[in-house]
Every structure is written in structure tokens, then in C-alpha cells.
Design a protein around this motif. Structure first.
Motif, PDB file in Angstrom:
ATOM      1  N   MET A   1       0.849  -1.199   0.000  1.00 48.47           N
ATOM      2  CA  MET A   1       0.000   0.000   0.000  1.00 48.47           C
ATOM      3  C   MET A   1       0.881   1.244   0.000  1.00 48.47           C
ATOM      4  SD  MET A   1      -2.971   1.061   2.761  1.00 48.47           S
ATOM      5  CE  MET A   1      -4.087  -0.290   2.439  1.00 48.47           C
ATOM      6  N   ARG A   2       0.411   2.272  -0.704  1.00 43.02           N
ATOM      7  CA  ARG A   2       1.159   3.521  -0.729  1.00 43.02           C
ATOM      8  C   ARG A   2       1.126   4.185   0.653  1.00 43.02           C
ATOM      9  NH1 ARG A   2      -1.842   6.066  -5.239  1.00 43.02           N
ATOM     10  NH2 ARG A   2      -2.069   7.693  -3.665  1.00 43.02           N
ATOM     11  N   PRO A   3       2.192   4.937   0.994  1.00 43.51           N
ATOM     12  CA  PRO A   3       2.250   5.522   2.341  1.00 43.51           C
ATOM     13  C   PRO A   3       1.062   6.411   2.681  1.00 43.51           C
ATOM     14  CG  PRO A   3       4.398   5.640   1.305  1.00 43.51           C
ATOM     15  CD  PRO A   3       3.457   5.132   0.264  1.00 43.51           C
ATOM     16  N   ASP A   4       0.598   7.274   1.713  1.00 42.84           N
ATOM     17  CA  ASP A   4      -0.514   8.170   2.043  1.00 42.84           C
ATOM     18  C   ASP A   4      -1.801   7.405   2.294  1.00 42.84           C
ATOM     19  OD1 ASP A   4      -0.409   7.441  -0.607  1.00 42.84           O
ATOM     20  OD2 ASP A   4      -1.421   9.244  -1.331  1.00 42.84           O
ATOM     21  N   GLU A   5      -2.002   6.315   1.516  1.00 40.73           N
ATOM     22  CA  GLU A   5      -3.191   5.486   1.737  1.00 40.73           C
ATOM     23  C   GLU A   5      -3.109   4.777   3.085  1.00 40.73           C
ATOM     24  OE1 GLU A   5      -4.049   4.202  -2.927  1.00 40.73           O
ATOM     25  OE2 GLU A   5      -2.856   2.910  -1.616  1.00 40.73           O
ATOM     26  N   ALA A   6      -1.894   4.269   3.376  1.00 40.57           N
ATOM     27  CA  ALA A   6      -1.708   3.552   4.633  1.00 40.57           C
ATOM     28  C   ALA A   6      -1.930   4.478   5.821  1.00 40.57           C
ATOM     29  CB  ALA A   6      -0.301   2.953   4.682  1.00 40.57           C
ATOM     30  N   ARG A   7      -1.448   5.693   5.675  1.00 40.25           N
ATOM     31  CA  ARG A   7      -1.562   6.652   6.779  1.00 40.25           C
ATOM     32  C   ARG A   7      -3.042   6.971   7.057  1.00 40.25           C
ATOM     33  NH1 ARG A   7      -1.387  11.975   7.940  1.00 40.25           N
ATOM     34  NH2 ARG A   7       0.043  12.581   9.606  1.00 40.25           N
ATOM     35  N   SER A   8      -3.793   7.212   5.982  1.00 41.07           N
ATOM     36  CA  SER A   8      -5.221   7.510   6.143  1.00 41.07           C
ATOM     37  C   SER A   8      -5.955   6.336   6.772  1.00 41.07           C
ATOM     38  CB  SER A   8      -5.849   7.834   4.784  1.00 41.07           C
ATOM     39  OG  SER A   8      -5.244   8.960   4.236  1.00 41.07           O
ATOM     40  N   ALA A   9      -5.626   5.133   6.320  1.00 35.50           N
ATOM     41  CA  ALA A   9      -6.308   3.939   6.846  1.00 35.50           C
ATOM     42  C   ALA A   9      -5.983   3.740   8.324  1.00 35.50           C
ATOM     43  CB  ALA A   9      -5.882   2.713   6.039  1.00 35.50           C
ATOM     44  N   ILE A  10      -4.727   3.992   8.685  1.00 39.13           N
ATOM     45  CA  ILE A  10      -4.328   3.805  10.093  1.00 39.13           C
ATOM     46  C   ILE A  10      -5.032   4.828  10.978  1.00 39.13           C
ATOM     47  CG2 ILE A  10      -2.379   4.023  11.690  1.00 39.13           C
ATOM     48  CD1 ILE A  10      -0.626   2.770   9.449  1.00 39.13           C
ATOM     49  N   LEU A  11      -5.023   6.082  10.534  1.00 39.17           N
ATOM     50  CA  LEU A  11      -5.670   7.124  11.354  1.00 39.17           C
ATOM     51  C   LEU A  11      -7.185   6.947  11.384  1.00 39.17           C
ATOM     52  CD1 LEU A  11      -3.556  10.251  10.335  1.00 39.17           C
ATOM     53  CD2 LEU A  11      -3.542   9.069  12.530  1.00 39.17           C
ATOM     54  N   GLY A  12      -7.739   6.377  10.304  1.00 37.37           N
ATOM     55  CA  GLY A  12      -9.179   6.154  10.255  1.00 37.37           C
ATOM     56  C   GLY A  12      -9.610   4.881  10.943  1.00 37.37           C
ATOM     57  N   GLY A  13      -8.656   4.068  11.374  1.00 39.01           N
ATOM     58  CA  GLY A  13      -8.980   2.838  12.091  1.00 39.01           C
ATOM     59  C   GLY A  13      -9.389   1.705  11.178  1.00 39.01           C
ATOM     60  N   THR A  14      -9.106   1.827   9.871  1.00 40.24           N
ATOM     61  CA  THR A  14      -9.525   0.778   8.935  1.00 40.24           C
ATOM     62  C   THR A  14      -8.348  -0.029   8.396  1.00 40.24           C
ATOM     63  OG1 THR A  14      -9.383   2.344   7.100  1.00 40.24           O
ATOM     64  CG2 THR A  14     -11.520   2.125   8.195  1.00 40.24           C
ATOM     65  N   ALA A  15      -7.159   0.238   8.882  1.00 42.69           N
ATOM     66  CA  ALA A  15      -5.989  -0.472   8.349  1.00 42.69           C
ATOM     67  C   ALA A  15      -6.003  -1.927   8.819  1.00 42.69           C
ATOM     68  CB  ALA A  15      -4.715   0.213   8.816  1.00 42.69           C
ATOM     69  N   PRO A  16      -5.798  -2.873   7.892  1.00 42.81           N
ATOM     70  CA  PRO A  16      -5.797  -4.284   8.296  1.00 42.81           C
ATOM     71  C   PRO A  16      -4.453  -4.666   8.923  1.00 42.81           C
ATOM     72  CG  PRO A  16      -5.322  -4.095   5.967  1.00 42.81           C
ATOM     73  CD  PRO A  16      -5.571  -2.698   6.457  1.00 42.81           C
ATOM     74  N   ASP A  17      -4.431  -5.787   9.618  1.00 45.52           N
ATOM     75  CA  ASP A  17      -3.164  -6.345  10.069  1.00 45.52           C
ATOM     76  C   ASP A  17      -2.356  -6.783   8.854  1.00 45.52           C
ATOM     77  OD1 ASP A  17      -3.759  -5.866  12.663  1.00 45.52           O
ATOM     78  OD2 ASP A  17      -4.349  -7.915  13.149  1.00 45.52           O
ATOM     79  N   ASP A  18      -1.078  -7.069   9.081  1.00 47.98           N
ATOM     80  CA  ASP A  18      -0.169  -7.545   8.019  1.00 47.98           C
ATOM     81  C   ASP A  18      -0.033  -6.526   6.880  1.00 47.98           C
ATOM     82  OD1 ASP A  18       0.025 -10.030   9.421  1.00 47.98           O
ATOM     83  OD2 ASP A  18      -1.908 -10.577   8.538  1.00 47.98           O
ATOM     84  N   LEU A  19      -0.096  -5.256   7.232  1.00 46.47           N
ATOM     85  CA  LEU A  19      -0.020  -4.195   6.225  1.00 46.47           C
ATOM     86  C   LEU A  19       1.428  -3.989   5.782  1.00 46.47           C
ATOM     87  CD1 LEU A  19      -1.623  -1.939   4.760  1.00 46.47           C
ATOM     88  CD2 LEU A  19      -1.131  -0.466   6.713  1.00 46.47           C
ATOM     89  N   LEU A  20       1.639  -4.014   4.448  1.00 50.79           N
ATOM     90  CA  LEU A  20       2.966  -3.729   3.887  1.00 50.79           C
ATOM     91  C   LEU A  20       2.938  -2.341   3.253  1.00 50.79           C
ATOM     92  CD1 LEU A  20       3.301  -6.848   4.196  1.00 50.79           C
ATOM     93  CD2 LEU A  20       4.585  -6.775   2.052  1.00 50.79           C
ATOM     94  N   VAL A  21       3.750  -1.428   3.760  1.00 46.63           N
ATOM     95  CA  VAL A  21       3.762  -0.055   3.245  1.00 46.63           C
ATOM     96  C   VAL A  21       4.987   0.129   2.363  1.00 46.63           C
ATOM     97  CG1 VAL A  21       3.775   2.381   3.861  1.00 46.63           C
ATOM     98  CG2 VAL A  21       2.604   0.738   5.334  1.00 46.63           C
ATOM     99  N   ASP A  22       4.732   0.661   1.166  1.00 51.75           N
ATOM    100  CA  ASP A  22       5.817   0.822   0.212  1.00 51.75           C
ATOM    101  C   ASP A  22       6.449   2.211   0.386  1.00 51.75           C
ATOM    102  OD1 ASP A  22       7.531   0.477  -1.868  1.00 51.75           O
ATOM    103  OD2 ASP A  22       6.069   1.020  -3.405  1.00 51.75           O
ATOM    104  N   GLY A  23       7.138   2.417   1.502  1.00 51.63           N
ATOM    105  CA  GLY A  23       7.762   3.718   1.759  1.00 51.63           C
ATOM    106  C   GLY A  23       7.806   4.010   3.243  1.00 51.63           C
ATOM    107  N   ASN A  24       7.730   5.323   3.552  1.00 52.54           N
ATOM    108  CA  ASN A  24       7.883   5.771   4.940  1.00 52.54           C
ATOM    109  C   ASN A  24       6.556   6.279   5.490  1.00 52.54           C
ATOM    110  OD1 ASN A  24      10.577   5.320   4.351  1.00 52.54           O
ATOM    111  ND2 ASN A  24      10.961   7.483   3.915  1.00 52.54           N
ATOM    112  N   LEU A  25       6.396   6.164   6.789  1.00 55.73           N
ATOM    113  CA  LEU A  25       5.223   6.680   7.472  1.00 55.73           C
ATOM    114  C   LEU A  25       5.652   7.643   8.559  1.00 55.73           C
ATOM    115  CD1 LEU A  25       2.859   3.611   8.064  1.00 55.73           C
ATOM    116  CD2 LEU A  25       2.400   5.615   6.645  1.00 55.73           C
ATOM    117  N   SER A  26       4.931   8.751   8.667  1.00 59.02           N
ATOM    118  CA  SER A  26       5.272   9.729   9.689  1.00 59.02           C
ATOM    119  C   SER A  26       3.994  10.200  10.374  1.00 59.02           C
ATOM    120  CB  SER A  26       6.002  10.918   9.048  1.00 59.02           C
ATOM    121  OG  SER A  26       6.267  11.892  10.017  1.00 59.02           O
ATOM    122  N   PHE A  27       4.006  10.183  11.681  1.00 55.14           N
ATOM    123  CA  PHE A  27       2.864  10.665  12.453  1.00 55.14           C
ATOM    124  C   PHE A  27       3.357  11.710  13.445  1.00 55.14           C
ATOM    125  CE2 PHE A  27       1.832   6.400  11.090  1.00 55.14           C
ATOM    126  CZ  PHE A  27       0.537   6.538  10.605  1.00 55.14           C
TER     127      PHE A  27
END
Lengths: 99, 418
Positions: free
Chosen positions: B1-27
Motif C-alpha cells: 500500500m502507498r504511504p498516504d493510503e496507509a496513513r489515512s487507513a491507520i488514522l481512520g482505524g480501517t488499516a488491516p493487520d499484516d499491512l505492507l507499506v511501500d515507503g515511509n510513514l510519519s505521524f
């Protein structure tokens, strides 16, 4: 508001002029050629230095501290600042103080 | 998953387990829109290249199975880290005040702990292979044994009394400000910084360093009998109990002897190739064999004439010196009283500022415009400076404002001066 750290003056301003250019590298505000000491932002990731016609501008992304080896630290809130050095008079010209 | 999509999903509480992010995440809270919720949890088995968690106070635990190359955590409320945490290249923990321990089997290339005030010891089985920086961790008492590193920095970790006897650090050790450090093993490293280790009485025989900083080690009484055969730079500023230089020292690039009152003179056979700083020492000269280096007085370049024959300094020497630091030092060597007397200076005005008394002085110069200087004392260093201002300045306030770049003293009101 105006702050002074040794020979460096820092004044809060509304915004950095849009024509200013971002200076790459570490956020050093002034460098002492005799002593090798510099006025610099302690946490480089919190600061950007901009330049317009030789005038330095500092942008702090969050609260940060300007440090120097010999002068006390100055902590500044996030915002835009104009930075310059003290000046000295000679009969020939007026120039920035060299230290 | 792209970092921006992953970030939105994590903050929205919809991110699944076993998530592979193709890049960096910053909170981080700053820059976040008001509508974006705070970070409260991360999915289990999250794989990401770099993860930054700054001031995420609502995140109370890291997930199971977190795998990343770099993990930065700052200003966190975390009290523990999961045992299966993987940060292969770097784990950086800043201001994690509540964190009490690190995972027992932690393995990373670079580990940084800065102001983690509840960490008392590091796991004995941890594997850090490149650099270990444990700075201002004021509860840390011991370093583990069998450390083999390139860089070790324990600056400001003031409870550490000894470095491990089997420590191996190839490039640099900094223990600056480790005020209780008493024991340094006979190790071999390029650079050893022990500045401000005020409990240090001695250094061990067999210690091998190229750059050594023992500035402010005011208890240090003796050098190792073996000396330092590879020494290139030595800063022993303020080591007032030392009575000499390391034994066997014949050649060195940089030597800082500021305030070493126990030293009477320079050894005849020592050759300095870079600079020699003898600030504050009351030496009358240097050996005739001394040459080819730059002389300094408290960090400022100086000539032998100015240093050893201040009586030869003239008013003209000072007035024609362009560098304000060099000029200040020349003034100090000449003495203010003699300068102003020699120059026939008259005070035009006097008041006080945060540095103390300041004076606007006028020196008449035949055939030229008056020399008008503001004499000010720096509030941080206590040094007195003389700064020339236009001859029409009437008082100290007007002169100080002009120096700061203002043509009217009404416009100059600094809130802080250091």
C-alpha cells in the motif's frame, strides 16, 4: 519582538518574503571567523533558512532554540524571523561586525 | 500500500493487520488538520521502511510484529517496547520519559536514546553494531559488556561511573559531561571526548587515542606512564592539576592549554604543527625552537608580539585591526586603562545594559574625524568589546540601537539579550 544573541539579531515578522530562496544545508545563522563559533538552530529539522538579496530569514516549523558556544540559548516559537548581524562604523563604510 | 493510503487507513482505524507499506510513514501532531484524529494504534505485523512517531501521546503501545528499517519515536508516552520489534538499521528514542526498558534481544545497527530518563540499564543481550548514543539519560548506571561499535556517545548520562572493561569502539567515544565517570579502560579509539568528567583522576596505561579532549577534567592529576604514541590533537583546557604534558609527546597538530595553570612552560623538544592555544597562561615566551604553528589566546589568533610583549601594542595597532575578536583580545592584552589613556579618550555618556556598565567613548584623532566607540560588556561571556559608531552618536542607547541596525533608539527594544 526582537532578540539578541551576541552580535546576531532576530526579529519576528509576519511572513518570509515570497521571493526569498531556500538555502540548503544546516541552519547556521552566523559564523565567527576568528573563533569558529556559530549561531545555529539546535534542531536542524525544525528550521529553514531563506535568503533574499543577502538578507537572511529563518522559518521555524516548531519551537526551537538558537544556540552558540559562548552565548546563552534563545528559544523561539514557530514562525518567521528576520536575522541580521550588528554593524560597525568606519569612516570608509558601514559593515557587519566580524568576529 | 502507498504511504498516504496507509496513513489515512491507520488514522481512520480501517488499516488491516499484516499491512505492507511501500515507503515511509510519519505521524506527528503538528501540521495535522483539525479533522484528522490522533494516532491511537498501529496494525499488527506492520512492515514499513521508516516509521516516525513524534508526540503521539495517544499511542500507548506499539503493535506486535512491527518490522522497519528505521524507527524514530519522540516525546512518547510508551512504557515498553514489544520483544519482537525489528528496527534493523536504526532505533531512535528521544524524550521517551516513561520508557523503562528496551527489548532483551534488540538488534539494530544504530541505537539512540536521548533524555529517556527512566532507563537504568541496557539489555545485556542486545546487539548494536555501529553506533550507540545514550545521551542525557540521567538514570542509566551501566553499559552492557561485549560492546563492539564504531561510535559510542554517553554525553550527559551522569550516573555512569565506569566504561566496560571489554569495550571496543573504533572511531569515537564521547562521554562529555559524565560528571561521575571515574574509570576508562585501556582501549584503542580514534577520538575520545571526556570533557567535563570532573571525577576522573587518571587515565589508564595502554590507552591509545589520536584525538583526546579532557577539557574541564579538573581532578585529572596524572597522565598514563605509557603516554599516547598516536596523539594528534589534545585539548586539556582547564586541567589545573596536571603539571605537564603526556610523557613522550614530541609532535602534535593541535594543542589547547587554556587555563592549565600547572604548566610552567612548553617542553623544548615538542613540535606543534597546527595551533597552540595558551589562553590565560602567564608565560613569558615560548622555546626558541617553537615555530611553524598558529598561536591562539582563548580561541582567537594572536601574534607572539601581542601575546608576549603587550607593552609594544599601540593605539594604532588596535584601531587598524579589522577583526572585532582580535581587536578585543589586543585591547585586553594592552589593558583598557592604558588604551584610553594613550588614546586620550573622553566619556561622552555612560549607563547600564544587561551586560553591565557601558560607555560611549570619544577619542580625538588629529586631522581626522573623532573616533567614537561604545564600550560594552557581553552579558554571557563577561568580555568587554569596543565597537565603533558614527561620531554623531549622543548617548549609549542611540549607539547600541545604531549597532543593532536601527537609526532611532526608540525602535530598539530587545526582549532577550544573551
Amino acid at each position: 519582538m526582537l532578540w539578541r544573541q551576541g552580535d546576531v539579531l532576530i526579529e519576528s515578522i509576519e511572513a518570509i518574503p515570497p521571493e526569498a530562496e531556500l538555502r540548503e544545508g544546516s541552519p547556521i545563522l552566523a559564523y565567527g571567523e576568528a573563533t569558529g563559533h556559530s549561531h545555529r538552530v539546535e534542531a536542524p529539522e525544525k528550521a529553514q533558512v531563506w535568503v533574499l538579496y543577502g538578507q537572511l530569514y529563518l522559518k521555524l516549523l516548531e519551537t526551537a532554540t538558537v544556540v552558540h558556544d559562548e552565548h546563552g540559548p534563545i528559544t523561539l516559537p514557530a514562525g518567521a524571523y528576520r536575522v541580521w548581524q550588528q554593524r560597525e562604523y568606519t569612516p570608509q563604510d558601514v559593515h557587519a561586525i566580524r568576529d | 500500500m502507498r504511504p498516504d493510503e496507509a496513513r489515512s487507513a491507520i488514522l481512520g482505524g480501517t488499516a488491516p493487520d499484516d499491512l505492507l507499506v511501500d515507503g515511509n510513514l510519519s505521524f506527528a501532531p503538528y501540521g495535522r488538520g483539525k479533522s484528522v484524529p490522533p494516532l491511537t494504534h498501529l496494525p499488527n505485523n506492520l512492515h514499513v521502511r521508516e516509521l516516525q512517531l513524534d508526540s503521539c501521546g495517544d499511542l500507548r503501545a506499539l503493535p506486535r510484529g512491527l518490522v522497519c528499517e528505521r524507527l524514530h519515536i519522540a516525546h512518547s508516552a510508551l512504557t515498553w517496547l514489544p520483544s519482537d520489534l525489528q528496527a534493523s538499521y536504526m532505533l531512535s528514542l528521544h524524550d521517551c520519559y516513561y520508557l523503562r526498558a528496551l527489548p532483551h534481544r534488540l538488534k539494530t545497527r544504530r541505537l539512540t536514546l536521548h533524555r529517556c530518563q527512566r532507563i537504568t540499564r541496557l539489555p545485556p543481550a542486545m546487539q548494536v553494531t555501529n553506533s550507540l548514543c545514550v545521551t542525557q539519560c540521567e538514570s542509566l548506571e551501566y553499559l552492557p559488556s561485549q560492546l563492539k561499535l564504531q561510535i559510542l556517545d554517553i554525553s550527559g548520562s551522569t550516573k555512569i561511573i565506569a566504561l566496560p572493561s571489554d569495550l571496543e569502539v573504533s572511531r569515537r567515544i564521547s562521554a562529555r559531561g559524565c560528571t561521575r565517570l571515574e574509570l576508562v579502560p585501556p582501549l584503542s579509539t580514534d577520538e575520545l571526548d571526556l570533557q567535563g568528567c570532573i571525577f576522573l583522576l587518571e587515565l589508564p596505561d595502554g590507552l591509545q587515542v589520536c584525538n583526546l579532549n579532557v577539557a574541564g577534567c579538573t581532578s585529572l592529576e596524572r597522565w598514563p606512564s605509557t603516554g599516547f604514541p598516536k596523539l594528534r590533537r589534545l585539548n586539556m583546557q582547564g586541567c589545573t592539576r596536571l603539571r605537564g604534558l603526556p610523557p613522550g609527546l614530541r609532535r602534535i597538530d593541535e594543542l589547547d592549554l587554556r587555563g592549565c595553570d600547572g604548566l610552567q612552560d612548553m617542553p623544548e623538544r615538542l613540535r606543534v604543527t597546527g595551533y597552540l592555544d595558551i589562553g590565560g597562561l602567564n608565560w613569558s615566551g615560548l622555546p626558541l625552537s617553537s615555530s611553524g604553528f598558529r598561536l591562539r589566546w582563548n580561541g582567537v589568533p594572536i601574534s607572539g608580539r601581542v601575546l608576549f610583549h603587550p607593552e609594544s601594542i599601540t593605539v594604532e595597532d588596535i584601531l587598524t585591526e579589522e577583526n572585532v575578536e582580535v581587536r578585543r583580545m589586543m585591547l585586553e592584552r594592552m589593558g583598557y586603562q592604558r588604551f584610553f589613556q594613550s588614546a586620550n579618550a573622553q566619556p561622552r555618556h555612560q549607563d547600564t545594559d544587561p551586560g553591565g556598565v557601558r560607555q560611549l567613548l570619544v577619542v580625538p584623532i588629529p586631522g581626522d574625524e573623532q573616533l567614537v566607540c561604545l564600550s560594552v560588556q557581553d552579558p554571557s561571556t563577561g568580555r568587554r568589546y569596543l565597537i565603533r559608531v558614527p561620531p554623531w552618536m549622543r548617548d549609549c542607547r542611540e549607539a547600541a540601537a545604531w549597532i543593532a541596525g536601527f537609526d532611532s533608539s526608540d525602535d530598539y527594544h530587545p526582549v532577550v539579550e544573551t
